[in-house]
Motif scaffolding. Structure first.
Motif, PDB file in Angstrom:
ATOM      1  N   LEU A 259       0.827  -1.205   0.000  1.00  0.00           N
ATOM      2  CA  LEU A 259       0.000   0.000   0.000  1.00  0.00           C
ATOM      3  C   LEU A 259       0.866   1.262   0.000  1.00  0.00           C
ATOM      4  O   LEU A 259       0.527   2.255  -0.658  1.00  0.00           O
ATOM      5  N   ASP A 260       1.993   1.223   0.716  1.00  0.00           N
ATOM      6  CA  ASP A 260       2.928   2.348   0.703  1.00  0.00           C
ATOM      7  C   ASP A 260       3.523   2.525  -0.692  1.00  0.00           C
ATOM      8  O   ASP A 260       3.718   3.659  -1.164  1.00  0.00           O
ATOM      9  N   GLN A 261       3.839   1.426  -1.363  1.00  0.00           N
ATOM     10  CA  GLN A 261       4.418   1.497  -2.702  1.00  0.00           C
ATOM     11  C   GLN A 261       3.434   2.128  -3.686  1.00  0.00           C
ATOM     12  O   GLN A 261       3.821   2.902  -4.569  1.00  0.00           O
ATOM     13  N   VAL A 262       2.152   1.798  -3.528  1.00  0.00           N
ATOM     14  CA  VAL A 262       1.124   2.392  -4.382  1.00  0.00           C
ATOM     15  C   VAL A 262       1.018   3.889  -4.124  1.00  0.00           C
ATOM     16  O   VAL A 262       0.902   4.694  -5.056  1.00  0.00           O
ATOM     17  N   GLU A 263       1.066   4.255  -2.842  1.00  0.00           N
ATOM     18  CA  GLU A 263       0.979   5.675  -2.466  1.00  0.00           C
ATOM     19  C   GLU A 263       2.148   6.460  -3.066  1.00  0.00           C
ATOM     20  O   GLU A 263       1.973   7.583  -3.558  1.00  0.00           O
ATOM     21  N   LYS A 264       3.345   5.874  -3.016  1.00  0.00           N
ATOM     22  CA  LYS A 264       4.520   6.543  -3.569  1.00  0.00           C
ATOM     23  C   LYS A 264       4.440   6.632  -5.097  1.00  0.00           C
ATOM     24  O   LYS A 264       4.859   7.628  -5.691  1.00  0.00           O
ATOM     25  N   ALA A 265       3.899   5.588  -5.720  1.00  0.00           N
ATOM     26  CA  ALA A 265       3.877   5.529  -7.181  1.00  0.00           C
ATOM     27  C   ALA A 265       2.871   6.492  -7.796  1.00  0.00           C
ATOM     28  O   ALA A 265       3.019   6.894  -8.951  1.00  0.00           O
ATOM     29  N   LYS A 266       1.857   6.894  -7.036  1.00  0.00           N
ATOM     30  CA  LYS A 266       0.802   7.718  -7.635  1.00  0.00           C
ATOM     31  C   LYS A 266       1.316   9.060  -8.128  1.00  0.00           C
ATOM     32  O   LYS A 266       0.720   9.657  -9.033  1.00  0.00           O
ATOM     33  N   SER A 267       2.420   9.541  -7.549  1.00  0.00           N
ATOM     34  CA  SER A 267       2.981  10.810  -8.004  1.00  0.00           C
ATOM     35  C   SER A 267       3.441  10.733  -9.458  1.00  0.00           C
ATOM     36  O   SER A 267       3.496  11.748 -10.153  1.00  0.00           O
ATOM     37  N   LYS A 268       3.766   9.516  -9.926  1.00  0.00           N
ATOM     38  CA  LYS A 268       4.177   9.331 -11.316  1.00  0.00           C
ATOM     39  C   LYS A 268       2.992   9.465 -12.267  1.00  0.00           C
ATOM     40  O   LYS A 268       3.170   9.646 -13.470  1.00  0.00           O
ATOM     41  N   TYR A 269       1.800   9.350 -11.701  1.00  0.00           N
ATOM     42  CA  TYR A 269       0.589   9.354 -12.531  1.00  0.00           C
ATOM     43  C   TYR A 269      -0.340  10.508 -12.148  1.00  0.00           C
ATOM     44  O   TYR A 269      -1.557  10.370 -12.122  1.00  0.00           O
TER      45      TYR A 269
END
Length: 245
Positions: free
Chosen positions: A59-69
């Motif tokens: 869930l943390d990885q998803v939160e961090k990745a959203k900035s790319k999108y």
């Protein structure tokens, strides 16, 4: 956080522990690769829940990745889902026994505006418990209810304060030994690294490992010492041999 080590005197057995402070799913894959390299016949992950919602978990990885999108959290799952899936594949393909614990909670949903109790749910990706050969849930009174089992002895079974060795491990191991084919992944690893390997032999090896659902078997690279899956090792060697020829 090393809590398992507190039980060593109670159990009367010896085991090694690997405390972790962050829960990136890739770190669990590295740990599994190191354990496989060391030849541990049994690995226990206690617990798998932090790798979902703990520090650096999925869930943390998803939160961090959203900035790319552009801040789109749903799009962040493009990065999170592969991490989660690869972790599960590494667990399923470990060359030994794997025991996993997960925290659980009561799953409440609204039905016609009223809260409805849907039973217990593992604190991990929904449905993950059905990836395993045997899955059970334990209540506050230490009653163990099997919710899924490939072993017939456990289907629909409820145990009150079970003895793990006598009531669970022994019947399960007996059932496995009756019909399970012993697989030694070192044979495949040696074949992938063999000096006389050819692109054709490696392609046949890849298909054999794929048929055994063992492509994700975690191991340490024979040359670099870095974590790699068995399938990727075979492909890497095949690509290198093709380039050389």
């Amino acid at each position: 956080r090393g809590a398992a080590a507190l039980y060593v005197n109670d159990l009367g057995i010896s085991f090694d522990t690997l405390p972790m402070r962050r829960y990136d799913p890739r770190d669990l894959q590295k740990a599994l690769a190191a354990a496989a390299q060391a030849g541990y016949p049994v690995v226990m992950v206690d617990s798998l829940s932090p790798f979902w919602k703990g520090t650096d978990g999925t869930l943390d990885q998803v939160e961090k990745a959203k900035s790319k999108y552009g801040g789109n959290k749903f799009a962040g799952w493009k990065d999170g889902t592969p991490l989660q899936n690869e972790m599960i594949e590494a667990l399923m393909s470990y060359p030994g026994h794997v025991v996993v614990t997960m925290r659980s909670y009561v799953d409440w949903v609204l039905e016609s505006g009223q809260p409805a109790n849907k039973g217990m749910r593992a604190e991990q990706r929904r449905g993950i418990e059905f990836e395993f050969g045997v899955a059970a849930e334990m209540d506050a009174g230490n009653r163990l209810r099997f919710i899924k089992s490939r072993c017939p002895a456990f289907r629909g079974l409820i145990l009150d304060q079970p003895n793990g060795a006598r009531d669970i491990a022994k019947p399960y191991l007996d059932w496995l030994r009756e019909g399970a084919k012993e697989v030694d992944p070192t044979v495949w690893i040696n074949a992938a690294s063999a000096p006389d390997a050819t692109p054709d032999s490696l392609l046949a090896l890849y298909r054999e490992v794929e048929a055994a659902s063992a492509l994700a078997t975690p191991l340490l690279h024979p040359q670099t010492g870095k974590p790699i899956s068995l399938g990727d090792l075979i492909k890497e060697r095949g690509t290198a041999l093709k380039a050389a020829s």
